[in-house]
Motif scaffolding. Structure first.
Motif, short mmCIF file in Angstrom:
data_model
loop_
_atom_site.label_atom_id
_atom_site.label_comp_id
_atom_site.label_asym_id
_atom_site.label_seq_id
_atom_site.Cartn_x
_atom_site.Cartn_y
_atom_site.Cartn_z
N VAL A 295 0.62 -1.05 -0.20
CA VAL A 295 -0.31 -0.33 0.11
C VAL A 295 0.78 1.49 -0.11
O VAL A 295 1.84 1.37 0.17
N GLY A 296 0.59 2.17 -0.97
CA GLY A 296 1.34 3.06 -1.17
C GLY A 296 1.07 4.44 -0.37
O GLY A 296 0.81 4.66 0.89
N LEU A 297 1.85 5.67 -0.63
CA LEU A 297 1.58 6.74 0.24
C LEU A 297 2.27 8.04 -0.25
O LEU A 297 3.20 8.26 -1.43
N LEU A 298 1.43 8.76 -0.45
CA LEU A 298 2.21 10.16 -1.08
C LEU A 298 1.23 11.33 -0.26
O LEU A 298 0.78 11.17 0.60
N VAL A 299 2.47 12.65 -0.69
CA VAL A 299 2.35 12.98 0.19
C VAL A 299 2.90 14.41 -0.34
O VAL A 299 3.54 14.61 -1.36
N TRP A 300 2.04 15.56 0.17
CA TRP A 300 2.33 16.99 -0.62
C TRP A 300 2.07 17.69 0.81
O TRP A 300 0.93 17.92 1.80
N SER A 301 3.21 19.00 0.62
CA SER A 301 2.51 20.34 1.53
C SER A 301 3.87 20.96 1.00
O SER A 301 5.08 20.44 1.58
N LEU B 141 -6.77 7.15 -1.33
CA LEU B 141 -6.87 7.12 -3.08
C LEU B 141 -6.77 5.55 -3.79
O LEU B 141 -5.98 5.06 -3.16
N PHE B 142 -7.60 5.00 -4.55
CA PHE B 142 -7.56 3.98 -4.76
C PHE B 142 -8.04 3.80 -5.66
O PHE B 142 -8.96 3.98 -6.42
N ASN B 143 -7.81 2.65 -6.63
CA ASN B 143 -8.38 2.76 -8.25
C ASN B 143 -8.99 0.86 -7.93
O ASN B 143 -7.59 0.04 -7.39
N PRO B 144 -10.04 0.13 -8.23
CA PRO B 144 -10.03 -1.64 -8.38
C PRO B 144 -9.44 -2.30 -9.26
O PRO B 144 -9.72 -3.35 -9.72
N ASN B 145 -8.87 -1.46 -10.34
CA ASN B 145 -8.12 -2.28 -10.97
C ASN B 145 -7.00 -2.55 -10.39
O ASN B 145 -5.42 -1.51 -11.03
N LYS B 146 -6.13 -3.71 -10.16
CA LYS B 146 -4.77 -4.04 -10.26
C LYS B 146 -3.77 -3.59 -11.17
O LYS B 146 -2.53 -3.48 -10.80
N VAL C 181 -3.38 1.43 -4.25
CA VAL C 181 -4.54 2.00 -3.22
C VAL C 181 -2.73 2.72 -2.16
O VAL C 181 -1.69 2.02 -2.29
N TRP C 182 -3.36 3.87 -1.97
CA TRP C 182 -2.58 5.59 -1.99
C TRP C 182 -2.62 6.03 -0.53
O TRP C 182 -4.51 6.63 -0.28
N VAL C 183 -2.40 5.91 0.67
CA VAL C 183 -2.61 6.57 1.59
C VAL C 183 -1.93 8.04 1.21
O VAL C 183 -0.89 8.17 0.78
N HIS D 92 0.15 1.55 -19.77
CA HIS D 92 -0.54 1.75 -20.34
C HIS D 92 -2.10 2.10 -19.89
O HIS D 92 -2.87 3.08 -20.08
N ALA D 93 -1.99 1.30 -18.82
CA ALA D 93 -3.58 1.75 -18.05
C ALA D 93 -3.50 2.96 -17.01
O ALA D 93 -5.13 3.18 -16.51
N GLU D 94 -2.27 3.74 -17.59
CA GLU D 94 -2.62 5.50 -16.63
C GLU D 94 -2.67 6.11 -18.24
O GLU D 94 -2.55 7.41 -17.45
N ASN D 95 -3.23 6.25 -18.48
CA ASN D 95 -3.90 6.89 -19.99
C ASN D 95 -4.64 7.70 -19.18
O ASN D 95 -4.56 8.63 -18.92
N ARG D 96 -5.56 6.78 -19.14
CA ARG D 96 -7.25 7.98 -18.33
C ARG D 96 -7.81 6.64 -17.36
O ARG D 96 -7.79 5.89 -17.51
N PHE D 97 -8.14 7.16 -16.41
CA PHE D 97 -8.45 6.23 -14.88
C PHE D 97 -8.81 7.08 -14.32
O PHE D 97 -9.31 8.30 -13.98
N ASP D 98 -9.97 6.77 -13.02
CA ASP D 98 -10.73 6.93 -12.35
C ASP D 98 -9.36 7.08 -10.86
O ASP D 98 -9.13 6.10 -10.64
N LEU D 99 -9.99 7.43 -9.42
CA LEU D 99 -9.41 7.31 -8.30
C LEU D 99 -10.16 7.96 -7.45
O LEU D 99 -10.74 8.75 -7.91
N HIS D 100 -10.59 6.98 -6.81
CA HIS D 100 -11.64 7.13 -4.61
C HIS D 100 -11.39 7.48 -4.25
O HIS D 100 -10.02 7.71 -4.01
N TYR D 101 -11.81 9.13 -3.66
CA TYR D 101 -11.18 9.30 -2.76
C TYR D 101 -11.66 9.35 -1.45
O TYR D 101 -12.91 9.46 -0.91
#
Length: 406
Positions: A293-299, A332-337, A320-322, A344-353
């Motif tokens: 499970v990943g981690l993304l940080v911004w500030s 943030l997460f996407n149900p597509n593994k 899945v990213w905390v 190629h799956a990163e061209n256009r995709f949805d993220l649930h938040y």
């Protein structure tokens, strides 16, 4: 009619309920199975906590054992609690207090791993929307799997320690310790196999779900003892920092401990040496293996040396990213593994938040389009978009009608 046959018929009648359909025809209604399997059972065995361990736990987590601080009061009486089962947000944990949100979000990441990606069997539904509308039993199984994964990782996949409470008090008030109603009643259980850990988590899951219990704190203590006090200090470059900050929120090193098994202060890949040979270059150990499970940080105010996130967190095994956005946690997460396996799956995709924000009454689904690069001013962009751009630079971010609230 024989006696045995009468007894069988009586038992059969007890198990069946007779009803009628709209046409008046008789039909049989079979008793349904209970929705959940959690039951309170006696906690047997284990080792009563010693005064030294109780003090060490309080110091490692809260910074002091002498007095019960307001920060500690924020964590007492808090357990894991899901949103209502069989609803669009039943995959998610409720998080009533901001102080507990960081820990709960890290657990939430592993819950999503189990709900979406690791369930097996011919009858398992694979439709993501159905999996996210989790039943009570699915919620319980995912929580058990999540807690087991985190504890086993903290113990370097060699052992794990589970903290459960008894009625007896084993440590009394003293000049160096003030009782809190939880720590001094702990029994510790050590496991050398993850299967045994998982079995006991399932057996005693009520300890972590009880509304009037201390499930969050017991789990945090379990993580600390599974990792060990000496290793946590070593992970943190010898800094004897408490794992909770002065405002009660989790220290960034606790987030990495929960996600990777090591309480590192640094988020880059591997080891980086700071300084020179003349000044005795010091090793800064970051993330040593790819995270599940990943981690993304911004500030804008982040210490760039410690918040530079490497690919082992940015591209985890599961999509899945905390998120830590201006010190506020979400997921943030996407149900597509395939999203973290095939570019190629990163061209256009949805993220649930999900952030457990009171303003979030419906699902927030954000569309990311990396095909058309855009230039944005981070000072005029929503913080969550800035965080997303740390992973997908220049991507177009569409909130699909939702007002950006992060």
């Amino acid at each position: 009619m024989s006696k045995n046959r009468q007894e069988r018929q009586t038992l059969y009648q007890k198990l069946l309920l007779l009803g009628t359909d709209k046409h008046g025809s008789e039909r049989v209604l079979y008793p349904t199975k209970p929705k959940g399997s959690v039951q309170k059972v006696p906690i047997l065995g284990g080792t009563p906590i010693s005064a030294d361990t109780a003090e060490a736990l309080r110091k490692q987590v809260f910074g002091s054992a002498e007095l019960r601080s307001p920060m500690e009061s924020e964590w007492l009486g808090q357990s894991f609690c899901f949103n209502d089962a069989d609803t669009p947000q039943s995959y998610s944990l409720k998080m009533p207090k901001v102080t507990n949100k960081g820990l709960a979000m890290c657990v939430q990441g592993f819950i999503l791993k189990h709900l979406l990606f690791t369930r097996r069997g011919p009858r398992v539904v694979t439709d993501p929307s159905t999996l996210l509308r989790a039943t009570t039993r699915a919620q319980e199984e995912a929580l058990v799997g999540a807690l087991s994964d985190i504890l086993w990782k903290a113990g370097e996949r060699q052992h794990a320690v589970l903290c459960l409470t008894q009625e007896n008090v084993y440590v009394n008030d003293s000049s160096s310790y003030q009782t809190d109603g939880c720590t001094e009643r702990i029994h510790t259980f050590e496991f050398k196999k993850q299967d045994e850990l998982t079995f006991n988590l399932k057996k005693y899951l009520f300890e972590f779900l009880a509304e009037d219990g201390n499930g969050l704190l017991l789990f945090l203590y379990s993580v600390v003892l599974s990792r060990g006090f000496a290793k946590i200090v070593d992970d943190m470059d010898g800094e004897e920092n408490s794992l909770l900050q002065s405002n009660g929120t989790i220290h960034p090193a606790l987030a990495t401990l929960l996600l990777t098994g090591r309480a590192t202060l640094y988020l880059h890949n591997g080891i980086i040496y700071e300084g020179s040979e003349d000044t005795m270059a010091k090793a800064r150990t970051g993330i040593v293996t790819r995270a599940e499970v990943g981690l993304l940080v911004w500030s804008r105010e982040e210490d760039s040396g410690r918040s530079s996130v490497g690919s082992r967190l940015k591209t985890p095994s599961f999509p899945v990213w905390v998120t830590r956005c201006k010190d506020m946690y979400g997921i943030l997460f996407n149900p597509n593994k395939e999203l973290t396996r095939d570019y190629h799956a990163e061209n256009r995709f949805d993220l649930h938040y999900y952030s457990a924000n009171p303003n979030q009454t419906t699902a927030t689904i954000i569309t990311i389009d990396t095909r058309s690069q855009t230039t944005r001013d981070e000072y005029h962009s929503p913080p969550l978009e800035n965080l997303i751009h740390t992973k997908w630079q220049g991507a177009e971010v569409n909130w699909n009608g939702s007002a950006p609230y992060v």
